[in-house]
Write a protein that holds these residues in place. Structure first.
Motif, short mmCIF file in Angstrom:
data_model
loop_
_atom_site.label_atom_id
_atom_site.label_comp_id
_atom_site.label_asym_id
_atom_site.label_seq_id
_atom_site.Cartn_x
_atom_site.Cartn_y
_atom_site.Cartn_z
N MET A 194 0.85 -1.25 0.04
CA MET A 194 0.05 -0.04 0.04
C MET A 194 0.86 1.13 -0.09
O MET A 194 1.87 1.17 0.64
CB MET A 194 -0.98 -0.03 1.30
N LYS A 195 0.70 2.08 -0.94
CA LYS A 195 1.42 3.32 -1.07
C LYS A 195 0.36 4.59 -0.70
O LYS A 195 -0.70 4.42 -1.06
CB LYS A 195 2.20 3.66 -2.48
N ILE A 196 0.91 5.35 0.07
CA ILE A 196 0.20 6.38 0.73
C ILE A 196 0.77 7.86 0.25
O ILE A 196 2.01 8.12 0.81
CB ILE A 196 -0.21 6.34 2.19
N LEU A 197 0.17 8.66 -0.38
CA LEU A 197 0.79 10.15 -0.63
C LEU A 197 0.37 11.13 0.74
O LEU A 197 -0.74 11.24 0.98
CB LEU A 197 -0.01 10.67 -2.06
N CYS A 198 1.46 11.36 1.18
CA CYS A 198 1.21 12.62 2.40
C CYS A 198 1.54 13.82 1.91
O CYS A 198 2.68 14.06 1.35
CB CYS A 198 2.24 11.90 3.37
N VAL A 199 0.87 14.77 2.32
CA VAL A 199 1.07 16.02 2.00
C VAL A 199 0.71 17.04 3.01
O VAL A 199 0.11 16.86 3.96
CB VAL A 199 0.23 16.58 0.62
N SER A 200 1.59 18.21 2.91
CA SER A 200 1.21 19.26 3.87
C SER A 200 1.78 20.45 3.44
O SER A 200 2.97 20.67 2.81
CB SER A 200 1.55 18.87 5.24
N ASP A 201 1.22 21.73 3.77
CA ASP A 201 1.97 23.11 4.17
C ASP A 201 2.27 23.95 2.80
O ASP A 201 2.35 24.85 2.68
CB ASP A 201 3.10 22.94 4.77
N GLN A 202 2.34 23.05 1.76
CA GLN A 202 2.62 23.84 0.52
C GLN A 202 2.01 23.15 -0.79
O GLN A 202 1.72 21.81 -0.63
CB GLN A 202 4.09 23.50 0.17
N THR A 219 1.22 10.45 -12.86
CA THR A 219 2.29 10.54 -11.72
C THR A 219 2.16 9.77 -10.58
O THR A 219 3.13 8.98 -10.12
CB THR A 219 2.87 11.84 -11.41
N PHE A 220 0.98 9.78 -9.88
CA PHE A 220 0.61 8.99 -8.94
C PHE A 220 -0.30 7.95 -9.01
O PHE A 220 -1.14 7.79 -8.07
CB PHE A 220 0.17 10.25 -7.88
N ALA A 221 -0.06 7.37 -10.02
CA ALA A 221 -1.01 6.01 -10.34
C ALA A 221 -1.09 5.04 -9.47
O ALA A 221 -2.12 4.34 -9.48
CB ALA A 221 -0.64 5.75 -11.74
N ASP A 222 0.17 4.91 -8.67
CA ASP A 222 0.11 3.72 -7.79
C ASP A 222 -0.15 3.96 -6.30
O ASP A 222 -0.02 3.27 -5.35
CB ASP A 222 1.49 3.12 -7.89
N ILE A 223 -0.64 5.12 -6.16
CA ILE A 223 -1.20 5.71 -4.84
C ILE A 223 -2.53 5.04 -4.33
O ILE A 223 -3.31 4.98 -5.16
CB ILE A 223 -1.30 7.02 -4.68
N ASP A 224 -2.77 4.50 -3.17
CA ASP A 224 -3.58 4.00 -2.54
C ASP A 224 -4.49 4.71 -1.64
O ASP A 224 -5.79 4.53 -1.65
CB ASP A 224 -3.29 2.83 -1.94
N ALA A 225 -3.85 5.91 -1.11
CA ALA A 225 -4.66 6.70 -0.37
C ALA A 225 -3.91 8.18 -0.06
O ALA A 225 -2.82 8.21 -0.49
CB ALA A 225 -4.64 6.02 1.16
N VAL A 226 -4.47 9.09 0.49
CA VAL A 226 -3.77 10.42 0.72
C VAL A 226 -3.92 10.72 2.17
O VAL A 226 -5.11 10.63 2.58
CB VAL A 226 -4.60 11.49 -0.32
N LEU A 227 -3.03 11.38 2.62
CA LEU A 227 -2.92 11.91 4.03
C LEU A 227 -2.51 13.33 3.96
O LEU A 227 -1.58 13.65 3.68
CB LEU A 227 -2.19 11.19 4.98
N CYS A 228 -3.48 14.38 4.34
CA CYS A 228 -3.25 15.71 4.25
C CYS A 228 -3.05 16.16 5.81
O CYS A 228 -3.90 16.24 6.57
CB CYS A 228 -4.41 16.35 3.78
N ALA A 229 -1.66 16.71 5.89
CA ALA A 229 -1.40 16.89 7.40
C ALA A 229 -1.37 18.26 7.81
O ALA A 229 -0.71 18.65 8.90
CB ALA A 229 0.12 16.46 7.52
N GLY A 230 -2.29 19.10 7.15
CA GLY A 230 -2.56 20.39 7.57
C GLY A 230 -2.08 21.53 6.86
O GLY A 230 -1.05 21.51 6.01
N ASP A 231 -2.56 22.58 6.96
CA ASP A 231 -2.13 24.15 6.42
C ASP A 231 -2.39 23.88 4.90
O ASP A 231 -1.26 24.45 4.09
CB ASP A 231 -0.92 24.44 6.68
#
Length: 245
Positions: free
Chosen positions: A1-9, A22-34
Motif C-alpha cells: 500500500m502506497k500513501i501520498l502524504c502532503v502538507s503546508d505547500q 504521476t501518482f497512479a500507484d497511490i492507494d490513499a492520501v493523508l493531508c497533514a494540515g495548512d
C-alpha cells in the motif's frame, strides 16, 4: 500500500494535469494540515483515492464547520466570527476529516497479526502549539486532553485487531523530533507519550517546512516512524521501515 502524504505547500508536481499519471500507484492520501480546501478537492478529484485531512494553524476558513462552538478569536488568522452548532461535513469535498478522531478505513486493508486482513486504523489531531492565542492552537495540557479522549476507541481497536492504530496523523510534530525552538514550531511532548503508549507504525506530520535538504525528514522513535509530509512524501506502508520517497 502506497500513501501520498502532503502538507503546508501546494506542490506543482501534484497540482497539474499529469498528477493522475504521476501518482497512479497511490492507494490513499493523508493531508497533514495548512492546505486549502481547493487543493484537497483537486487531489480527491484527480486521484480518486481515499483521502484524510486535518487542520493546521493556517487555512482555517472551514474549521468552524467541523467543530462546534467555535467563536470569534483574536490573534493570528481570526477566520471564524460566529458559532456553528450542528453541521456535519465529515466528508466535505470528498475527503474525510480525521481531526480528534480514530477511524477505521475498511476500504484499505492491511494484514493483521493473525494473518487475516483488517481495516487501516488512523487517528488524527489538528492544530499546533499555542503561540498567540489564535484559532486551533493548544497548550500541552489541552492537547493531552484531546489525546485522552481517543482512548476508548483505541482500546476497542486493540481488542478487535490486536493493535491500537497504524497511522497517527498530526500537524505539529512530537517535541524534539523535527521541531524547532521558536514558540510556533515547537512540537508536543504528549505526542511522544502517545507513540510510546500506543505504538503506531507511522506518525505523519506537517508544520515544519523543509528548506534545507539536509534537514531530517524521517526519524524512528520507539517503534514509530515519524515522517514530515512537507510538500509531499510517498509512504510505502508495506515496506519494513516505510522509508521510500
Amino acid at each position: 500500500m502506497k500513501i501520498l502524504c502532503v502538507s503546508d505547500q501546494i506542490d506543482p508536481l501534484i497540482y497539474n494535469t499529469s498528477a493522475k499519471k504521476t501518482f497512479a500507484d497511490i492507494d490513499a492520501v493523508l493531508c497533514a494540515g495548512d492546505l486549502n480546501s481547493e487543493y484537497i478537492d483537486f487531489i480527491v478529484s484527480t486521484l480518486n483515492k481515499p483521502t484524510f485531512f486535518i487542520f493546521g494553524n493556517h487555512n482555517l476558513t472551514e474549521f468552524g464547520y467541523y467543530h462546534r462552538k467555535v467563536k470569534s478569536h483574536t490573534g493570528a488568522h481570526p477566520t471564524w466570527q460566529t458559532e456553528y452548532k450542528s453541521y456535519d461535513l465529515s466528508n466535505n469535498f470528498g475527503a474525510v476529516y480525521a481531526g480528534f478522531k480514530v477511524l477505521e478505513e475498511k476500504g484499505l486493508k492491511v494484514s493483521g497479526k493473525n494473518g487475516k486482513n483488517r481495516p487501516l486504523l488512523i487517528a488524527g489531531v489538528s492544530g499546533s502549539k499555542r503561540y498567540n492565542k489564535g484559532l486551533n492552537q493548544y497548550t500541552e495540557a489541552q492537547m493531552k486532553r484531546h489525546l485522552l479522549a481517543l482512548l476508548p476507541k483505541l482500546i476497542l481497536n486493540k481488542i478487535r485487531y490486536g493493535v491500537y492504530l497504524d497511522i497517527f496523523l498530526t500537524h505539529a510534530s512530537p517535541r524534539h523530533i523535527h521541531d524547532r525552538e521558536d514558540p510556533c514550531h515547537q512540537g508536543f511532548e504528549c505526542f511522544n507519550w502517545f507513540i510510546k503508549k500506543f505504538q503506531p507504525k507511522f506518525l505523519v506530520h506537517g508544520h515544519i517546512h523543509l528548506y534545507d535538504l539536509n534537514s531530517p525528514r524521517v526519524t524512528l522513535s520507539q517503534k514509530t516512524t515519524v515522517i514530515n509530509a512537507y510538500s509531499h512524501y510517498i509512504l510505502d506502508f508495506d515496506a519494513e521501515n516505510g522509508e521510500k520517497n
